[in-house]
Design a protein around this motif. Structure first.
Motif, PDB file in Angstrom:
ATOM      1  N   TYR A 163       0.840  -1.197   0.000  1.00 13.86           N
ATOM      2  CA  TYR A 163       0.000   0.000   0.000  1.00 13.86           C
ATOM      3  C   TYR A 163       0.875   1.247   0.000  1.00 13.86           C
ATOM      4  O   TYR A 163       1.765   1.399   0.830  1.00 13.86           O
ATOM      5  N   GLU A 164       0.584   2.165  -0.908  1.00 12.32           N
ATOM      6  CA  GLU A 164       1.404   3.369  -1.015  1.00 12.32           C
ATOM      7  C   GLU A 164       1.257   4.265   0.207  1.00 12.32           C
ATOM      8  O   GLU A 164       2.174   5.023   0.542  1.00 12.32           O
ATOM      9  N   ASP A 165       0.087   4.192   0.872  1.00  9.97           N
ATOM     10  CA  ASP A 165      -0.104   5.097   2.008  1.00  9.97           C
ATOM     11  C   ASP A 165       0.722   4.698   3.216  1.00  9.97           C
ATOM     12  O   ASP A 165       0.721   5.412   4.229  1.00  9.97           O
ATOM     13  N   TRP A 166       1.444   3.597   3.136  1.00  6.38           N
ATOM     14  CA  TRP A 166       2.364   3.232   4.213  1.00  6.38           C
ATOM     15  C   TRP A 166       3.657   4.055   4.145  1.00  6.38           C
ATOM     16  O   TRP A 166       4.499   3.967   5.034  1.00  6.38           O
ATOM     17  N   ALA A 167       3.807   4.841   3.105  1.00  5.73           N
ATOM     18  CA  ALA A 167       5.079   5.534   2.860  1.00  5.73           C
ATOM     19  C   ALA A 167       5.410   6.574   3.926  1.00  5.73           C
ATOM     20  O   ALA A 167       6.569   6.753   4.288  1.00  5.73           O
ATOM     21  N   THR A 168       4.397   7.291   4.422  1.00  7.08           N
ATOM     22  CA  THR A 168       4.628   8.304   5.456  1.00  7.08           C
ATOM     23  C   THR A 168       3.438   8.303   6.412  1.00  7.08           C
ATOM     24  O   THR A 168       2.361   7.804   6.075  1.00  7.08           O
ATOM     25  N   PRO A 169       3.585   8.914   7.592  1.00  8.83           N
ATOM     26  CA  PRO A 169       2.468   8.957   8.541  1.00  8.83           C
ATOM     27  C   PRO A 169       1.253   9.728   8.026  1.00  8.83           C
ATOM     28  O   PRO A 169       0.126   9.491   8.481  1.00  8.83           O
ATOM     29  N   THR A 170       1.466  10.657   7.091  1.00  7.21           N
ATOM     30  CA  THR A 170       0.362  11.488   6.582  1.00  7.21           C
ATOM     31  C   THR A 170      -0.007  11.167   5.141  1.00  7.21           C
ATOM     32  O   THR A 170      -0.842  11.840   4.536  1.00  7.21           O
ATOM     33  N   TYR A 172      -1.686   8.759   3.673  1.00  7.47           N
ATOM     34  CA  TYR A 172      -3.075   8.375   3.381  1.00  7.47           C
ATOM     35  C   TYR A 172      -3.967   9.607   3.262  1.00  7.47           C
ATOM     36  O   TYR A 172      -4.753   9.732   2.311  1.00  7.47           O
ATOM     37  N   ASP A 173      -3.842  10.533   4.223  1.00  8.57           N
ATOM     38  CA  ASP A 173      -4.671  11.741   4.192  1.00  8.57           C
ATOM     39  C   ASP A 173      -4.377  12.575   2.956  1.00  8.57           C
ATOM     40  O   ASP A 173      -5.294  13.083   2.295  1.00  8.57           O
ATOM     41  N   THR A 174      -3.105  12.738   2.644  1.00 11.41           N
ATOM     42  CA  THR A 174      -2.723  13.524   1.478  1.00 11.41           C
ATOM     43  C   THR A 174      -3.216  12.871   0.186  1.00 11.41           C
ATOM     44  O   THR A 174      -3.764  13.539  -0.693  1.00 11.41           O
ATOM     45  N   LEU A 175      -3.033  11.568   0.095  1.00  9.65           N
ATOM     46  CA  LEU A 175      -3.408  10.844  -1.116  1.00  9.65           C
ATOM     47  C   LEU A 175      -4.912  10.881  -1.349  1.00  9.65           C
ATOM     48  O   LEU A 175      -5.376  11.194  -2.458  1.00  9.65           O
ATOM     49  N   THR A 176      -5.697  10.577  -0.316  1.00  7.39           N
ATOM     50  CA  THR A 176      -7.143  10.539  -0.498  1.00  7.39           C
ATOM     51  C   THR A 176      -7.731  11.923  -0.777  1.00  7.39           C
ATOM     52  O   THR A 176      -8.616  12.074  -1.622  1.00  7.39           O
ATOM     53  N   ALA A 177      -7.236  12.940  -0.074  1.00  6.73           N
ATOM     54  CA  ALA A 177      -7.733  14.295  -0.303  1.00  6.73           C
ATOM     55  C   ALA A 177      -7.386  14.764  -1.715  1.00  6.73           C
ATOM     56  O   ALA A 177      -8.210  15.396  -2.394  1.00  6.73           O
ATOM     57  N   SER A 178      -6.193  14.435  -2.148  1.00  7.56           N
ATOM     58  CA  SER A 178      -5.764  14.852  -3.491  1.00  7.56           C
ATOM     59  C   SER A 178      -6.533  14.112  -4.580  1.00  7.56           C
ATOM     60  O   SER A 178      -6.837  14.683  -5.634  1.00  7.56           O
ATOM     61  N   ILE A 179      -6.861  12.853  -4.338  1.00  2.19           N
ATOM     62  CA  ILE A 179      -7.663  12.101  -5.308  1.00  2.19           C
ATOM     63  C   ILE A 179      -9.058  12.717  -5.424  1.00  2.19           C
ATOM     64  O   ILE A 179      -9.619  12.825  -6.529  1.00  2.19           O
ATOM     65  N   GLN A 180      -9.629  13.136  -4.294  1.00  2.00           N
ATOM     66  CA  GLN A 180     -10.941  13.780  -4.340  1.00  2.00           C
ATOM     67  C   GLN A 180     -10.878  15.067  -5.163  1.00  2.00           C
ATOM     68  O   GLN A 180     -11.782  15.341  -5.963  1.00  2.00           O
ATOM     69  N   GLU A 181      -9.829  15.839  -4.958  1.00  5.74           N
ATOM     70  CA  GLU A 181      -9.671  17.074  -5.737  1.00  5.74           C
ATOM     71  C   GLU A 181      -9.468  16.765  -7.211  1.00  5.74           C
ATOM     72  O   GLU A 181     -10.008  17.458  -8.091  1.00  5.74           O
TER      73      GLU A 181
END
Length: 208
Positions: A163-170, A172-181
């Motif tokens: 899972y790419e969101d394991w890369a940093t502590p934040t 997942y939040d950055t990825l999902t918010a950016s996908i929504q945008e």
């Protein structure tokens, strides 16, 4: 020496552009940006939608013996290529060096990788940690059978991508918010990959 990695790649840029084009073309359920995951699952289970991109955990909602739904890994870019899927152990267990009860922790990990634990996990759609686990009790033709077969094929081809969101502590939040945008056409594909890459770069800088 750390390997320098980047999310800002031609492949990710192309993927972002494709996803945004799908949204513009109306491929997704109207109002998808304001819906929650569980609502989407419930609607899908009630026949609203042709496909749903999700994971093996959906078995818990649909039912292991359900024969009205199927499950498959997204097709590869090139026809005939081995399957590749984002995934990983749902139970990334470890023992810290400061643990006060390492023996108890080791015993728990030993149990979680046992045949008995596998027998309990498989009916819920979870992929067992025990690499030699079998699915002899799974009913053929069910959604659970499809999940188990997809997991086996992907594992056999060494196609499980973490899972790419394991890369940093934040991440997942950055990825999902950016996908929504991105899907709402508020940012461009290039802005999307740049935002996500910045999260990774900031985290790496904080470690030096």
């Amino acid at each position: 020496m750390r390997t320098q990695l980047s999310f800002d790649t031609p492949a990710n840029l192309q993927a972002a552009a494709t996803l945004q084009n799908w949204a513009k073309a109306g491929y997704f359920t109207p109002g998808f940006g304001g819906g929650g995951y569980q609502d989407a699952v419930n609607n899908f289970a009630n026949g609203q939608g042709l496909f749903m991109i999700t994971g093996n955990w959906v078995v818990g909602d649909l039912g292991a013996d359900n024969r009205d739904f199927g499950f498959f890994v997204l097709p590869p870019k090139e026809a005939g290529a081995p399957p590749v899927s984002t995934g990983g152990a749902g139970y990334p267990l470890s023992i810290t060096a400061t643990s006060e009860h390492p023996d108890a922790a080791a015993a728990y990990i030993d149990w979680m990788t046992s045949d008995h634990a596998s027998d309990l996990l498989v009916p819920t759609g979870q992929i067992p940690l025990h690499t030699g686990a079998t699915a002899s009790t799974v009913e053929p033709g069910t959604v659970l059978a499809d999940v188990v077969a997809a997991a086996a094929a992907t594992t056999a081809s060494n196609g499980v991508v973490p899972y790419e969101d394991w890369a940093t502590p934040t991440f997942y939040d950055t990825l999902t918010a950016s996908i929504q945008e991105l899907m709402a056409d508020r940012i461009t594909p290039q802005e999307f990959v740049s935002k996500v890459q910045q999260d990774y770069a900031d985290f790496q800088s904080s470690r030096t």
